[in-house]
Design a protein around this motif. Structure first.
Motif, PDB file in Angstrom:
ATOM      1  N   HIS A  84      -0.968  14.988  -7.301  1.00 51.05           N
ATOM      2  CA  HIS A  84      -1.082  15.104  -8.745  1.00 51.05           C
ATOM      3  C   HIS A  84      -0.128  14.160  -9.460  1.00 51.05           C
ATOM      4  O   HIS A  84      -0.412  13.651 -10.527  1.00 51.05           O
ATOM      5  CB  HIS A  84      -0.803  16.538  -9.195  1.00 51.05           C
ATOM      6  N   ALA A  85       1.004  13.942  -8.819  1.00 51.76           N
ATOM      7  CA  ALA A  85       2.039  13.151  -9.470  1.00 51.76           C
ATOM      8  C   ALA A  85       1.790  11.648  -9.349  1.00 51.76           C
ATOM      9  O   ALA A  85       2.173  10.890 -10.237  1.00 51.76           O
ATOM     10  CB  ALA A  85       3.413  13.491  -8.863  1.00 51.76           C
ATOM     11  N   ALA A  86       1.138  11.207  -8.269  1.00 50.35           N
ATOM     12  CA  ALA A  86       1.004   9.771  -8.060  1.00 50.35           C
ATOM     13  C   ALA A  86      -0.311   9.453  -7.370  1.00 50.35           C
ATOM     14  O   ALA A  86      -0.942  10.321  -6.777  1.00 50.35           O
ATOM     15  CB  ALA A  86       2.171   9.247  -7.210  1.00 50.35           C
ATOM     16  N   ALA A  87      -0.708   8.203  -7.466  1.00 48.56           N
ATOM     17  CA  ALA A  87      -1.927   7.737  -6.799  1.00 48.56           C
ATOM     18  C   ALA A  87      -1.558   7.065  -5.487  1.00 48.56           C
ATOM     19  O   ALA A  87      -0.653   6.233  -5.438  1.00 48.56           O
ATOM     20  CB  ALA A  87      -2.676   6.761  -7.699  1.00 48.56           C
ATOM     21  N   PHE A  88      -2.247   7.438  -4.440  1.00 42.34           N
ATOM     22  CA  PHE A  88      -1.995   6.843  -3.130  1.00 42.34           C
ATOM     23  C   PHE A  88      -3.192   6.011  -2.695  1.00 42.34           C
ATOM     24  O   PHE A  88      -4.326   6.244  -3.121  1.00 42.34           O
ATOM     25  CB  PHE A  88      -1.712   7.938  -2.102  1.00 42.34           C
ATOM     26  N   ASP A  89      -2.906   5.058  -1.822  1.00 43.22           N
ATOM     27  CA  ASP A  89      -3.989   4.234  -1.286  1.00 43.22           C
ATOM     28  C   ASP A  89      -4.563   4.817  -0.010  1.00 43.22           C
ATOM     29  O   ASP A  89      -5.650   4.463   0.437  1.00 43.22           O
ATOM     30  CB  ASP A  89      -3.465   2.819  -1.008  1.00 43.22           C
ATOM     31  N   LEU A  90      -3.779   5.714   0.599  1.00 38.27           N
ATOM     32  CA  LEU A  90      -4.210   6.320   1.860  1.00 38.27           C
ATOM     33  C   LEU A  90      -3.426   7.608   2.077  1.00 38.27           C
ATOM     34  O   LEU A  90      -2.237   7.689   1.753  1.00 38.27           O
ATOM     35  CB  LEU A  90      -3.970   5.359   3.033  1.00 38.27           C
ATOM     36  N   ILE A  91      -4.107   8.609   2.621  1.00 41.85           N
ATOM     37  CA  ILE A  91      -3.438   9.865   2.953  1.00 41.85           C
ATOM     38  C   ILE A  91      -3.605  10.125   4.447  1.00 41.85           C
ATOM     39  O   ILE A  91      -4.719  10.096   4.967  1.00 41.85           O
ATOM     40  CB  ILE A  91      -4.032  11.044   2.153  1.00 41.85           C
ATOM     41  N   LEU A  92      -2.488  10.340   5.132  1.00 45.63           N
ATOM     42  CA  LEU A  92      -2.514  10.732   6.535  1.00 45.63           C
ATOM     43  C   LEU A  92      -2.311  12.234   6.590  1.00 45.63           C
ATOM     44  O   LEU A  92      -1.302  12.750   6.113  1.00 45.63           O
ATOM     45  CB  LEU A  92      -1.411  10.017   7.320  1.00 45.63           C
TER      46      LEU A  92
ATOM     47  N   MET B 126       0.847  -1.190   0.000  1.00 48.36           N
ATOM     48  CA  MET B 126       0.000   0.000   0.000  1.00 48.36           C
ATOM     49  C   MET B 126       0.892   1.255   0.000  1.00 48.36           C
ATOM     50  O   MET B 126       1.898   1.295   0.699  1.00 48.36           O
ATOM     51  CB  MET B 126      -0.893   0.007   1.238  1.00 48.36           C
ATOM     52  N   ARG B 127       0.502   2.232  -0.759  1.00 46.15           N
ATOM     53  CA  ARG B 127       1.300   3.453  -0.827  1.00 46.15           C
ATOM     54  C   ARG B 127       0.601   4.578  -0.058  1.00 46.15           C
ATOM     55  O   ARG B 127      -0.558   4.877  -0.311  1.00 46.15           O
ATOM     56  CB  ARG B 127       1.491   3.867  -2.286  1.00 46.15           C
ATOM     57  N   ILE B 128       1.332   5.177   0.857  1.00 40.25           N
ATOM     58  CA  ILE B 128       0.719   6.104   1.798  1.00 40.25           C
ATOM     59  C   ILE B 128       1.413   7.460   1.742  1.00 40.25           C
ATOM     60  O   ILE B 128       2.645   7.552   1.741  1.00 40.25           O
ATOM     61  CB  ILE B 128       0.800   5.546   3.237  1.00 40.25           C
ATOM     62  N   LEU B 129       0.606   8.522   1.685  1.00 41.61           N
ATOM     63  CA  LEU B 129       1.137   9.885   1.721  1.00 41.61           C
ATOM     64  C   LEU B 129       0.937  10.465   3.108  1.00 41.61           C
ATOM     65  O   LEU B 129      -0.187  10.539   3.607  1.00 41.61           O
ATOM     66  CB  LEU B 129       0.418  10.764   0.685  1.00 41.61           C
ATOM     67  N   LEU B 130       2.038  10.872   3.718  1.00 41.65           N
ATOM     68  CA  LEU B 130       1.975  11.455   5.056  1.00 41.65           C
ATOM     69  C   LEU B 130       2.204  12.958   4.974  1.00 41.65           C
ATOM     70  O   LEU B 130       3.230  13.409   4.467  1.00 41.65           O
ATOM     71  CB  LEU B 130       3.029  10.807   5.961  1.00 41.65           C
ATOM     72  N   ILE B 131       1.240  13.733   5.464  1.00 43.37           N
ATOM     73  CA  ILE B 131       1.353  15.191   5.467  1.00 43.37           C
ATOM     74  C   ILE B 131       1.408  15.637   6.914  1.00 43.37           C
ATOM     75  O   ILE B 131       0.394  15.677   7.612  1.00 43.37           O
ATOM     76  CB  ILE B 131       0.151  15.842   4.747  1.00 43.37           C
ATOM     77  N   GLU B 132       2.615  15.965   7.374  1.00 47.07           N
ATOM     78  CA  GLU B 132       2.823  16.248   8.805  1.00 47.07           C
ATOM     79  C   GLU B 132       4.065  17.114   8.934  1.00 47.07           C
ATOM     80  O   GLU B 132       5.118  16.757   8.426  1.00 47.07           O
ATOM     81  CB  GLU B 132       2.997  14.926   9.563  1.00 47.07           C
ATOM     82  N   ASP B 133       3.936  18.249   9.620  1.00 50.33           N
ATOM     83  CA  ASP B 133       5.075  19.163   9.677  1.00 50.33           C
ATOM     84  C   ASP B 133       5.983  18.917  10.876  1.00 50.33           C
ATOM     85  O   ASP B 133       7.142  19.302  10.869  1.00 50.33           O
ATOM     86  CB  ASP B 133       4.583  20.617   9.691  1.00 50.33           C
ATOM     87  N   ASP B 134       5.463  18.273  11.904  1.00 54.84           N
ATOM     88  CA  ASP B 134       6.305  18.016  13.068  1.00 54.84           C
ATOM     89  C   ASP B 134       7.342  16.953  12.718  1.00 54.84           C
ATOM     90  O   ASP B 134       6.993  15.831  12.369  1.00 54.84           O
ATOM     91  CB  ASP B 134       5.453  17.545  14.247  1.00 54.84           C
ATOM     92  N   PRO B 135       8.639  17.302  12.820  1.00 56.77           N
ATOM     93  CA  PRO B 135       9.673  16.357  12.366  1.00 56.77           C
ATOM     94  C   PRO B 135       9.726  15.089  13.215  1.00 56.77           C
ATOM     95  O   PRO B 135       9.918  13.994  12.679  1.00 56.77           O
ATOM     96  CB  PRO B 135      10.975  17.162  12.500  1.00 56.77           C
ATOM     97  N   VAL B 136       9.548  15.231  14.512  1.00 54.16           N
ATOM     98  CA  VAL B 136       9.634  14.046  15.375  1.00 54.16           C
ATOM     99  C   VAL B 136       8.499  13.081  15.081  1.00 54.16           C
ATOM    100  O   VAL B 136       8.709  11.897  14.808  1.00 54.16           O
ATOM    101  CB  VAL B 136       9.593  14.465  16.864  1.00 54.16           C
ATOM    102  N   LEU B 137       7.283  13.603  15.130  1.00 54.83           N
ATOM    103  CA  LEU B 137       6.129  12.751  14.869  1.00 54.83           C
ATOM    104  C   LEU B 137       6.166  12.194  13.452  1.00 54.83           C
ATOM    105  O   LEU B 137       5.888  11.013  13.223  1.00 54.83           O
ATOM    106  CB  LEU B 137       4.835  13.545  15.094  1.00 54.83           C
ATOM    107  N   GLY B 138       6.528  13.070  12.504  1.00 55.98           N
ATOM    108  CA  GLY B 138       6.560  12.641  11.118  1.00 55.98           C
ATOM    109  C   GLY B 138       7.495  11.471  10.900  1.00 55.98           C
ATOM    110  O   GLY B 138       7.155  10.505  10.224  1.00 55.98           O
ATOM    111  N   MET B 139       8.665  11.584  11.506  1.00 54.96           N
ATOM    112  CA  MET B 139       9.642  10.516  11.316  1.00 54.96           C
ATOM    113  C   MET B 139       9.144   9.219  11.941  1.00 54.96           C
ATOM    114  O   MET B 139       9.273   8.147  11.348  1.00 54.96           O
ATOM    115  CB  MET B 139      10.983  10.928  11.936  1.00 54.96           C
ATOM    116  N   ALA B 140       8.575   9.336  13.118  1.00 54.51           N
ATOM    117  CA  ALA B 140       8.073   8.145  13.801  1.00 54.51           C
ATOM    118  C   ALA B 140       6.987   7.463  12.969  1.00 54.51           C
ATOM    119  O   ALA B 140       6.996   6.246  12.784  1.00 54.51           O
ATOM    120  CB  ALA B 140       7.527   8.522  15.178  1.00 54.51           C
ATOM    121  N   VAL B 141       6.054   8.265  12.458  1.00 50.38           N
ATOM    122  CA  VAL B 141       4.952   7.701  11.681  1.00 50.38           C
ATOM    123  C   VAL B 141       5.486   7.074  10.399  1.00 50.38           C
ATOM    124  O   VAL B 141       5.090   5.965  10.025  1.00 50.38           O
ATOM    125  CB  VAL B 141       3.904   8.783  11.361  1.00 50.38           C
TER     126      VAL B 141
END
Lengths: 223, 223
Positions: B41-49, B1-16
DNA sequence: CCTCGACGTTCAGGTGGGTGTCAGCTGGGC
DNA sequence: GCCCAGCTGACACCCACCTGAACGTCGAGG
């Protein structure tokens, strides 16, 4: 499968009815609660799709009255996204499932199929755990032949365990299950209901896994 | 599954992101909405966080815009506990699910698996190691048909090995895994838990590589 | 409209089991 | 034989969990 649709919006109602028919089910469509009560008295349905906002009353009141007569027909509530309080009221009143508007018609079909599998697929869906017998469609539990009365919340919690026998479920998961999307509660409600279930059904019915959650136990010993 | 993570906090982002990858999915991590729009726009994801509070705008606006283009990719919103209004706005904008910060990484994995199950129709995946069966989503382990109870820490450690079957893992790596970021432990905790796992699951379950770390063994003989 | 009862929720206090730490031991590598 | 990484059993602490009771709320019935 015969399905009763209670929905006053003509556009949505027609779409849903057509989808039901297209899936090969029978559909009765009414737009008012008065008609709905008449319908459930006149015929037996396998599933009721219930809108909450209706011109002549609240769907949750209809549902409560239905359940108070002992009718255990599966009810799926159709609800808007912001009507959280109504949704909770519906679950308390005895709804089995809910669908948030606007919903995909594929989603609807899938849910209906799930209901069919769960209720109509095998006419006697009895789950046995040791000396405990659970009838999911009748919402009844017996231990050693003795029927045990569960309240709405107790049943909702117990059902969550029965439907996933080996699955460990965290407290947040269970809270979401009991309280739908309004998981704002910061309390030990789950613990309390686990305790009540254990008191009613036996201490070994639910197993505690510290720091992780709960899972179904093996009542009557590991036999 | 391909997942897009949109999160600005570096610590949380890295962990997730690490958790996503550990679960065997592909992860694209962006910290700004502009990058996110480019990504979808560039790719299709199965889930967006989707985090709601971002440096260059509100996540709910991004979500609304995404839905207005007809994109039905499942979106799970990451939100703080007190931002109720934002959460409702996100659901209205078309979010499928949400996760309240701070959330357990296990919770995240379970939700992601649920998404995968909903859209692919798969049951729970079973990992088999010799005569050991592991159900990651149910958090249950069986050896020779016998269910074995693990505590929270024991499971966390075992899960780390199971998710990377052939990988050698150093003690600092494992400590970071068990204790997230505040890795303040200066003791032989990992050794202790490795011993406890071996006692419960069998001595051959984890292999010691002297001076380097541990890796998953080959239970049930070298077959 | 009022009362009663059932149910859901919250709270405070008690408790047990998981967890981390340590000291001493073992055994492989050189 | 020496050294050091890893192993093990024991133990005290602390927190997740349990529990009984009180409180609030909603519906049924008079």
């Amino acid at each position: 499968m015969r399905i009763l649709l209670i929905e006053d919006d003509p556009v949505l109602g027609m779409a849903v009815r057509d989808q039901i028919v297209a899936d090969g089910h029978g559909a009765d469509w009414v737009t008012r609660l008065a008609d709905a009560e008449h319908a459930v008295h006149a015929a037996a349905f396998d599933l009721i799709l219930l809108d909450l906002m209706l011109p002549d009353g609240r769907g949750s009141d209809f549902l409560r009255k239905l359940r108070s007569t002992g009718d255990a027909t599966p009810v799926m509530v159709l609800t808007a996204r912001d009507q959280i309080s109504d949704r909770i009221a519906a679950l308390d009143a005895g709804a089995d499932d809910y669908l948030v508007k606007p919903f995909d018609l594929f989603e609807l079909s899938a849910r209906i199929r799930a209901v069919g599998r769960r209720y109509a697929g095998n006419p006697n869906p009895l789950v046995t755990l040791g000396d405990i017998e659970v009838d999911l469609s009748a919402r009844s539990v017996r231990r050693a032949g003795q029927t045990i009365a569960l309240t709405a919340r107790e049943w909702a919690l117990f059902e969550a365990f029965v439907q996933r026998p080996h699955q460990l479920m965290s407290k947040p998961q269970l809270e979401e299950r009991l309280y739908s999307f309004d998981a704002e509660v910061e309390s030990n409600t789950i613990e309390v209901y686990v305790a009540r279930l254990r008191k009613k059904l036996g201490a070994d019915v639910i197993e505690t896994v510290r720091g992780m959650g709960y899972r179904l136990g093996t009542p009557g010993g590991g036999a």
